[in-house]
Design an enzyme around this catalytic site. Sequence first.
Site, PDB file in Angstrom:
ATOM      1  N   HIS A  79      40.921  45.435  50.312  1.00 14.18           N
ATOM      2  CA  HIS A  79      40.310  44.811  51.488  1.00 14.18           C
ATOM      3  C   HIS A  79      38.792  44.990  51.469  1.00 14.18           C
ATOM      4  CE1 HIS A  79      44.418  45.639  53.617  1.00 14.18           C
ATOM      5  NE2 HIS A  79      44.512  44.735  52.657  1.00 14.18           N
ATOM      6  N   HIS A 239      46.258  36.563  54.506  1.00  8.94           N
ATOM      7  CA  HIS A 239      46.064  37.935  54.030  1.00  8.94           C
ATOM      8  C   HIS A 239      46.334  38.029  52.534  1.00  8.94           C
ATOM      9  CE1 HIS A 239      45.407  42.183  54.219  1.00  8.94           C
ATOM     10  NE2 HIS A 239      46.433  42.304  53.391  1.00  8.94           N
ATOM     11  N   ASP A 243      43.772  39.479  49.789  1.00 11.59           N
ATOM     12  CA  ASP A 243      44.116  40.419  48.719  1.00 11.59           C
ATOM     13  C   ASP A 243      43.693  39.885  47.351  1.00 11.59           C
ATOM     14  OD1 ASP A 243      45.220  42.418  50.294  1.00 11.59           O
ATOM     15  OD2 ASP A 243      47.295  41.773  49.983  1.00 11.59           O
ATOM     16  N   HIS A 266      49.313  42.095  43.931  1.00  9.43           N
ATOM     17  CA  HIS A 266      48.267  42.868  43.260  1.00  9.43           C
ATOM     18  C   HIS A 266      48.479  42.939  41.751  1.00  9.43           C
ATOM     19  CE1 HIS A 266      46.777  43.943  47.158  1.00  9.43           C
ATOM     20  NE2 HIS A 266      47.858  44.628  47.478  1.00  9.43           N
TER      21      HIS A 266
END
Length: 307
Positions: A79, A239, A243, A266
Amino acid sequence: MIRQRTLKTSVQATGVGLHSGRKVTMTFRPAPVNTGIVYLRTDLNPVVELPANADQVRDTVLCTALVNEAGVRVSTIEHLSAALAGMGIDNLYVEVDAPEIPVMDGSAHPFIYLLQEVGIREQNAPKQFVRIKQSIRVEDGDKWAEFHPYRNGFKMDLEIDFQHPVFEGRNQRCVLDFSGASFVKEISRARTFGFMRDIEYLRSQNLALGGSLENAVVLDDYRVLNEDGLRYEDEFVKHKMLDAIGDLYMCNRSIIGEFRAYKTGHALNNKLLRALLAKQEAWELVTFEGEGDKAPIAYYDNGLVLA
């Protein structure tokens, strides 16, 4: 010429680690040109430096973590990394007295506030960009992520696919022409999210110990539990976009090209970035040093108002 950027002065904030649940004090300090983003574990003696780069990302379980050869880590950097990308910060020292960046409110917005509070300083060196020259694709089952050449900026197209009543009829695709303004207004306030059914297991694994309705969107089997609801109608996919912006900034440079992804996370974001950087003919470093040169990505200036 578009120049490299750091902060005008230092700034400090305190928060809680999302997964550790521990109090964390974090300090941003200006850094010289060509330093990149460097994380420092000031609770260790001697202090350990962990430069932000794709090869140092060695843990992607529910966050992005830099881990060195000795096992020293700084977790949950995504973030903050997204905020630095959005503000065009090239050089910064990030000091933390714990193994994790504070989660703040679960979005990038508090980090942007801190950066704007002290102000951004342009430095006497050209800003470098990674420009995509060839397409790159990585896959994991039905999930995929890819880069394509695109000379007019950084275009992003990301889709998620959650089977849950809250997601039914809700937009699960986000398309963004990346800029400082579009990031701040459209993406930066999107919070991390999770499901009640997973929390007990996560905490048994010493994860999400600092998670709460104050720093995450929490869903039960039917609805959003946060009293204030969502910040964006499509906060979930936004969101995931946030990321991805943070994960892809692990090359310490803004990307000129197109990013497309389906159900990415991720691990896949990092796999894509590593695949790109490993194929030298697929990208090039570019600067915009001429007097009339205009970079294809516009960043924050003092006239930008927080969303």
